[in-house]
Every structure is written in C-alpha cells, then in structure tokens.
Write a protein that holds these residues in place. Structure first.
Motif, PDB file in Angstrom:
ATOM      1  N   ILE A   1      -2.197   6.330   4.816  1.00 44.54           N
ATOM      2  CA  ILE A   1      -0.623   6.186   4.835  1.00 44.54           C
ATOM      3  C   ILE A   1       0.168   5.497   4.338  1.00 44.54           C
ATOM      4  O   ILE A   1      -0.454   4.016   4.002  1.00 44.54           O
ATOM      5  CB  ILE A   1      -0.663   5.174   6.554  1.00 44.54           C
ATOM      6  N   GLY A   2       1.249   5.959   3.292  1.00 40.86           N
ATOM      7  CA  GLY A   2       1.517   4.975   1.606  1.00 40.86           C
ATOM      8  C   GLY A   2       0.951   5.336   0.524  1.00 40.86           C
ATOM      9  O   GLY A   2      -0.076   5.629   0.205  1.00 40.86           O
TER      10      GLY A   2
ATOM     11  N   GLY B   1       9.331   0.832  -2.626  1.00 40.17           N
ATOM     12  CA  GLY B   1       8.646  -0.157  -2.049  1.00 40.17           C
ATOM     13  C   GLY B   1       8.159  -1.325  -3.987  1.00 40.17           C
ATOM     14  O   GLY B   1       8.822  -1.823  -3.637  1.00 40.17           O
TER      15      GLY B   1
ATOM     16  N   SER C   1       5.895   0.377  -5.944  1.00 38.67           N
ATOM     17  CA  SER C   1       4.946   0.886  -6.906  1.00 38.67           C
ATOM     18  C   SER C   1       6.564   2.239  -8.167  1.00 38.67           C
ATOM     19  O   SER C   1       5.839   2.814  -9.202  1.00 38.67           O
ATOM     20  CB  SER C   1       4.261   1.617  -6.853  1.00 38.67           C
TER      21      SER C   1
ATOM     22  N   CYS D   1      11.995  -4.720  -6.643  1.00 42.80           N
ATOM     23  CA  CYS D   1      11.192  -4.660  -6.539  1.00 42.80           C
ATOM     24  C   CYS D   1      10.305  -5.267  -5.831  1.00 42.80           C
ATOM     25  O   CYS D   1      11.045  -7.031  -5.806  1.00 42.80           O
ATOM     26  CB  CYS D   1      10.499  -4.582  -7.717  1.00 42.80           C
TER      27      CYS D   1
ATOM     28  N   TYR E   1       7.320  -7.676  -4.006  1.00 45.30           N
ATOM     29  CA  TYR E   1       5.523  -8.232  -3.813  1.00 45.30           C
ATOM     30  C   TYR E   1       4.834  -8.391  -2.373  1.00 45.30           C
ATOM     31  O   TYR E   1       6.172  -9.025  -1.528  1.00 45.30           O
ATOM     32  CB  TYR E   1       5.283  -9.674  -4.608  1.00 45.30           C
TER      33      TYR E   1
ATOM     34  N   LYS F   1      -2.633  -2.292 -11.816  1.00 46.49           N
ATOM     35  CA  LYS F   1      -3.313  -2.242 -12.876  1.00 46.49           C
ATOM     36  C   LYS F   1      -4.924  -1.677 -12.557  1.00 46.49           C
ATOM     37  O   LYS F   1      -5.522  -1.365 -13.343  1.00 46.49           O
ATOM     38  CB  LYS F   1      -2.938  -3.280 -14.414  1.00 46.49           C
TER      39      LYS F   1
HETATM   40  C1  LIG Z   1       8.513  -6.008 -10.238  1.00 48.85           C
HETATM   41  C2  LIG Z   1       7.119  -6.297 -10.011  1.00 48.85           C
HETATM   42  C3  LIG Z   1       6.339  -6.490 -11.440  1.00 48.85           C
HETATM   43  C4  LIG Z   1       4.960  -6.145 -10.976  1.00 48.85           C
HETATM   44  N1  LIG Z   1       4.187  -5.857 -12.429  1.00 48.85           N
HETATM   45  C5  LIG Z   1       2.948  -5.865 -12.693  1.00 48.85           C
HETATM   46  C6  LIG Z   1       1.979  -5.338 -12.799  1.00 48.85           C
HETATM   47  O1  LIG Z   1       2.970  -6.250 -14.799  1.00 48.85           O
HETATM   48  N2  LIG Z   1       0.756  -5.429 -13.649  1.00 48.85           N
HETATM   49  C7  LIG Z   1       0.463  -4.910 -12.201  1.00 48.85           C
HETATM   50  O2  LIG Z   1      -0.891  -4.845 -12.316  1.00 48.85           O
HETATM   51  N3  LIG Z   1       1.414  -5.032 -11.390  1.00 48.85           N
HETATM   52  C8  LIG Z   1       2.140  -5.631 -11.129  1.00 48.85           C
HETATM   53  N4  LIG Z   1       2.799  -5.126 -10.165  1.00 48.85           N
HETATM   54  C9  LIG Z   1       2.188  -5.324  -8.763  1.00 48.85           C
HETATM   55  C10 LIG Z   1       2.555  -3.670  -8.704  1.00 48.85           C
HETATM   56  O3  LIG Z   1       3.572  -2.780  -9.122  1.00 48.85           O
HETATM   57  C11 LIG Z   1       1.691  -3.263  -6.810  1.00 48.85           C
HETATM   58  O4  LIG Z   1       0.699  -4.300  -6.627  1.00 48.85           O
HETATM   59  C12 LIG Z   1       1.456  -1.810  -6.350  1.00 48.85           C
HETATM   60  O5  LIG Z   1       2.697  -1.438  -7.036  1.00 48.85           O
HETATM   61  C13 LIG Z   1       1.555  -2.078  -4.674  1.00 48.85           C
HETATM   62  O6  LIG Z   1       1.158  -0.599  -4.613  1.00 48.85           O
HETATM   63  P1  LIG Z   1       1.039  -0.160  -3.286  1.00 48.85           P
HETATM   64  O7  LIG Z   1       0.769   0.843  -3.501  1.00 48.85           O
HETATM   65  O8  LIG Z   1       0.301  -1.066  -2.530  1.00 48.85           O
HETATM   66  O9  LIG Z   1       2.665  -0.599  -2.300  1.00 48.85           O
HETATM   67  P2  LIG Z   1       3.730   0.796  -2.170  1.00 48.85           P
HETATM   68  O10 LIG Z   1       4.175   1.324  -3.731  1.00 48.85           O
HETATM   69  O11 LIG Z   1       5.041  -0.456  -1.330  1.00 48.85           O
HETATM   70  O12 LIG Z   1       3.576   1.859  -1.785  1.00 48.85           O
HETATM   71  C14 LIG Z   1       3.165   1.706   0.106  1.00 48.85           C
HETATM   72  C15 LIG Z   1       3.828   2.619   0.742  1.00 48.85           C
HETATM   73  O13 LIG Z   1       3.610   2.615   2.105  1.00 48.85           O
HETATM   74  C16 LIG Z   1       5.505   3.472   2.150  1.00 48.85           C
HETATM   75  N5  LIG Z   1       5.120   3.340   4.272  1.00 48.85           N
HETATM   76  C17 LIG Z   1       4.810   1.800   3.832  1.00 48.85           C
HETATM   77  N6  LIG Z   1       5.381   1.986   5.835  1.00 48.85           N
HETATM   78  C18 LIG Z   1       5.283   3.066   5.866  1.00 48.85           C
HETATM   79  C19 LIG Z   1       4.715   4.046   7.151  1.00 48.85           C
HETATM   80  N7  LIG Z   1       5.455   4.006   8.193  1.00 48.85           N
HETATM   81  N8  LIG Z   1       4.447   5.526   7.497  1.00 48.85           N
HETATM   82  C20 LIG Z   1       4.344   6.393   6.359  1.00 48.85           C
HETATM   83  N9  LIG Z   1       4.561   5.393   4.833  1.00 48.85           N
HETATM   84  C21 LIG Z   1       4.150   4.180   4.921  1.00 48.85           C
HETATM   85  C22 LIG Z   1       5.983   3.340   1.717  1.00 48.85           C
HETATM   86  O14 LIG Z   1       7.295   3.746   1.667  1.00 48.85           O
HETATM   87  C23 LIG Z   1       5.408   2.979  -0.011  1.00 48.85           C
HETATM   88  O15 LIG Z   1       5.323   3.950  -0.497  1.00 48.85           O
HETATM   89  C24 LIG Z   1       4.085  -5.564 -10.228  1.00 48.85           C
HETATM   90  C25 LIG Z   1       4.903  -5.188  -9.178  1.00 48.85           C
HETATM   91  C26 LIG Z   1       6.999  -5.334  -8.763  1.00 48.85           C
HETATM   92  C27 LIG Z   1       6.870  -5.310  -7.540  1.00 48.85           C
END
Ligand SMILES: Cc1cc2nc3c(=O)[nH]c(=O)nc-3n(C[C@H](O)[C@H](O)[C@H](O)COP(=O)(O)OP(=O)(O)OC[C@H]3O[C@@H](n4cnc5c(N)ncnc54)[C@H](O)[C@@H]3O)c2cc1C
Ligand SMILES: O=C(O)[C@@H]1CCCCN1
Length: 396
Positions: free
Chosen positions: A19-20, A52, A54, A325, A327, A358
């Motif tokens: 999921i996600g 989200g 990413s 964005c 965190y 990363k």
């Molecule tokens: C401004 C900013 C700068 C950053 N800079 C860096 C950096 O320089 N280097 C680095 O390594 N990291 C960086 N990060 C961190 C990194 O981008 C995140 O740690 C990473 O993108 C997290 O990914 P994720 O898949 O956990 O979350 P997300 O990308 O939020 O993915 C979660 C997904 O789950 C989906 N979802 C949620 N609930 C449901 C549901 N009920 N049903 C179906 N789908 C659902 C959402 O829609 C979303 O698409 C940064 C983040 C931000 C915001």
C-alpha cells in the motif's frame, strides 16, 4: 447494487500487497516482483501525484551520516541506484559533492568527521583560509568547519519513481492500481485489503503509506509516534544566473545547527529550474496530510531569509517559488522497518523523517525480505517498533 458488484472480491490471491506507491512502496514492490512474487501495488491517487513525500525533481544522496548503520546501508544503496540506472536506461544520479558546514568543535560535526574517516569515505576537509577558493559565493560562518563528501550528489526523484514503477510493471506479476484508496485492512493468514473500488487478498502486506501510515495502521490496532510536518520547499533566484548551478559544479550543502548538531538548512545547486537554487529548512509545522495547505506557517522562511542573506550573497533573499512536501518524523529520526508486533505477515516501512529517498532501493530490498519471511540482510534493531515502547500504543 453497482457498488456491491464492483466491490466483489477478486479471486486472485497475491503473494504480497503493497500500500502506497511512493519511493519506498515502489522499490519494495519491484524487489518482490523481481523475486517472482505476484505483487499488487495500491495507490490512493492517480499517478504521478504531488501530495506525499516522493515528488519533486531532486533529492540529496550522500554517505555523510554520523551513524555507522546508515553509512553501511548507503554503500549498497549507491550500487543499487547504479543498477536501476542500467536497468531503466536513464540517468538517476548526478555527482555534485556535498558540502557540510557545522560548528568546528561541536559534537555533531566531530562525530560526522570521525565516521567519514572510519569508513574511509572520500572526503575533503577544508581549512577556513582555503574555503572561499574552493566554494566561491558562500560565506562560512565564524566558528564553522567545512568538509566535502565528494561522491554525494543529486538523485532525480520524479524520474526515479517513474523508472522503478515502470520496471515493476514490466516484471511478470507486477500490477499497479492507482486512484484506489485503501479503506480497510483485515489481518489474517491471508490479509484482506478493501479499497474504494475492490477487495484484494494477499499472503503478506507491506504498508508504506508515508504521512498516512497511522491512518492505515488504525485498522491493525497499532499507532506509531509519528509527526507529519509540512516543508516549504523554497527556490531562490540567482542574482547572476548560473552562480550556484550544477553546471558550475556547485555542490549540495548542509549547514548543521550550532547547538545539537542536527541538520538544519540544506540546499541543492540550481538545476531543475534554471536560475533558481533550492534552499530549505529541515523542519516544519505539524499538518494533517489531507489538509496540508491549511498549514500556512512561514516561520521557516524567515529563518531561511536570514541564512541566505548571511551565507549565500549571490541569491535574492526572497523565495521566488515555494512548493510543498511532507516529512513523517519519528522521535529519534530513524526509520521504522519492521513486522507488525501482532501480525507477522504485515510489514511496516514508515517514519522516513525527511531523509529516506536515497535509501529507496535498499529499503525496498529489506522490506521485501521481511515480506518473504527471510532474514533481512542488515541488523534492523535501530528501526524496530519496540524502541518506542512507551510511545507505541496497541489498541487491541
Ligand atoms: C522537501 C523534502 C526534501 C527531502 N529531501 C531529501 C533528500 O534530500 N534526500 C533524501 O534521501 N530524502 C529526502 N526527503 C525524504 C524522502 O523524500 C522521503 O523519505 C520519501 O520520499 C518517503 O517515501 P514514502 O514512500 O515513505 O512516502 P510517500 O512518498 O508519501 O508515499 C506514500 C504513498 O502512500 C499512498 N497512500 C497513503 N495512504 C493510502 C491509502 N489509504 N491507500 C492507497 N495509497 C495510500 C500515498 O498517496 C503516497 O503516494 C525529502 C522529503 C521532502 C518532503
Ligand atoms: O536526506 C538528505 O540528505 C537531506 C539532507 C538535509 C535534510 C533533508 N534531507
């Protein structure tokens, strides 16, 4: 009646449902499919989206961490990013180097230096007198030391996400259903996942829902101590276009705060928007993920204006473009990579605390190992749910 028909349970049983479709879920799904697991990746929004954590064009990649476990994971992560570049046939990483500035005698900066030396990471330590010769147009604050992680750089985030999702779909057994929000999870030896338009079953489930992690975990009786914050992603105009550009070999940078040695302000060379450099504050104000833009606090921008005025004289000290964005932050800023404490076939990847991109490919590998019941290839104790003890609430 139409709704009932639509919600009819699919007869297919997936090996795993993820999921996600952010970077963590997409990398996990790809690893599972590569391991011949029939995998369904569910995403609430139509892809691509910017709701989200990413989205956006760039992220920093670096080995500059104080903790050995992150450095060790990053060794492999760089290799896996290079492998993804080869598989996808696109450039995902651009080497720029990373400049770290921090209180010369502060604990955080000293620990960082020690870790870099211990792991023999190619690093240049800059003396105050030679700083401006190497890094023009930056003012190093009094009392600050500087080092450069020479293999650090930029990851092309949106492009990477698309590439991983495409690779996943090109593996036999990899299915993405976007625009489908998960509204219920029923744990069991086969987990039943209900979206607003279907019902699916999987032998295991991976929850990588970013800022929505706790919303989904409610269905499993677990809440984690996660704080969701909104980050104002600020771009600043170069007075002379190109001054801080990738083309001029300007590095990414991190400025550590004077007290605790936490990362404070960071920047990436101008690249995606020519003439604009990204400089952000590594903290934000709490927000509801579904009402992100109701959070209008701009205290971080005031801090950035002071920083840009003092340290980056080649930028106009007013942000030209501000994007958003989120965190999802844990109390210790370390990730959550673990099985659910009650249901062993539900795997959780959450709390990436603003530094998880990363690690995407290695997190994908670790979460897929957990989902397949294998022993993970790294010691995951820093990432266990148990470490929260007094915080994690089980409402079962
Ligand atoms: C401004 C900013 C700068 C950053 N800079 C860096 C950096 O320089 N280097 C680095 O390594 N990291 C960086 N990060 C961190 C990194 O981008 C995140 O740690 C990473 O993108 C997290 O990914 P994720 O898949 O956990 O979350 P997300 O990308 O939020 O993915 C979660 C997904 O789950 C989906 N979802 C949620 N609930 C449901 C549901 N009920 N049903 C179906 N789908 C659902 C959402 O829609 C979303 O698409 C940064 C983040 C931000 C915001
Ligand atoms: O993960 C990173 O490398 C950056 C560094 C600074 C804070 C935001 N994230």
């Amino acid at each position: 009646l139409a709704r009932e028909l639509k919600l009819e349970m699919s007869s297919e049983v997936y090996d795993c449902i993820v999921i996600g479709a952010g970077i963590q879920g997409s990398c996990t799904a790809y690893q599972l499919a590569k391991n011949k697991q029939k995998t369904l990746l569910l995403e609430q929004f139509v892809l691509p989206h910017s709701r989200g954590s990413s989205h956006g064009q760039t992220r920093v990649i670096r080995k500059t961490y104080e903790e050995d476990f992150y450095v060790q994971m990053m060794h492999e992560s760089y290799e896996l990013w290079a492998q993804l570049e080869r598989e996808a046939g696109v450039e995902l990483y651009r080497r720029t180097g990373l400049l770290v500035m921090g209180p010369e005698n502060g604990e955080g900066f000293s620990r960082l230096k020690a870790t870099m030396q211990r792991h023999k990471i190619p690093t240049v330590f800059l003396e105050k007198q030679e700083f401006s010769q190497h890094i023009p147009n930056v003012n190093l604050a009094d009392g600050n030391g500087a080092l450069i992680d020479t293999f650090a750089g930029v990851l092309y985030a949106d492009r990477a996400l698309r590439a991983v999702q495409r690779l996943f779909q090109s593996c036999g057994g990899g299915v993405i259903k976007d625009g489908e929000k998960v509204i219920d999870i029923r744990p069991g030896t086969e987990v039943t996942v209900t979206t607003d338009s279907g019902v699916y079953r999987g032998r295991s489930l991976v929850i990588t829902a970013g800022p929505w992690a706790n919303t989904l975990l409610t269905h499993t009786g677990l809440q984690l101590p996660l704080k969701v914050v909104k980050i104002n992603v600020c771009y600043w105009k170069e007075k002379i276009p190109g001054t801080y550009s990738v083309g001029q070999s300007f590095p990414c940078f991190i400025e550590m705060e004077p007290i605790e040695g936490e990362y404070d302000i960071y920047g990436l060379p101008s690249n995606e928007y020519p003439g604009l450099m990204k400089v952000c504050y590594h903290m934000g104000s709490e927000t509801e993920p579904d009402e992100r833009d109701k959070q209008t606090d701009r205290g971080d921008i005031d801090i950035l204006v002071r920083f840009v005025t003092r340290c980056l004289p080649g930028l106009v000290p007013v942000p030209a473009v501000v994007e958003s964005c989120m965190y999802t932050v844990t109390p210790d800023h370390n990730f959550v990579l673990d099985s659910h404490p009650t249901y062993g076939n539900i795997i959780i990847g959450a709390g990436f605390s603003g530094h998880g991109f990363k690690f995407g490919p290695i997190i994908g590998k670790l979460l897929s190992q957990l989902a397949m019941g294998q022993v993970p290839s790294y010691d995951l104790s820093p990432f266990r749910i148990q470490r929260f003890q007094s915080h994690a609430r089980s409402s079962l």
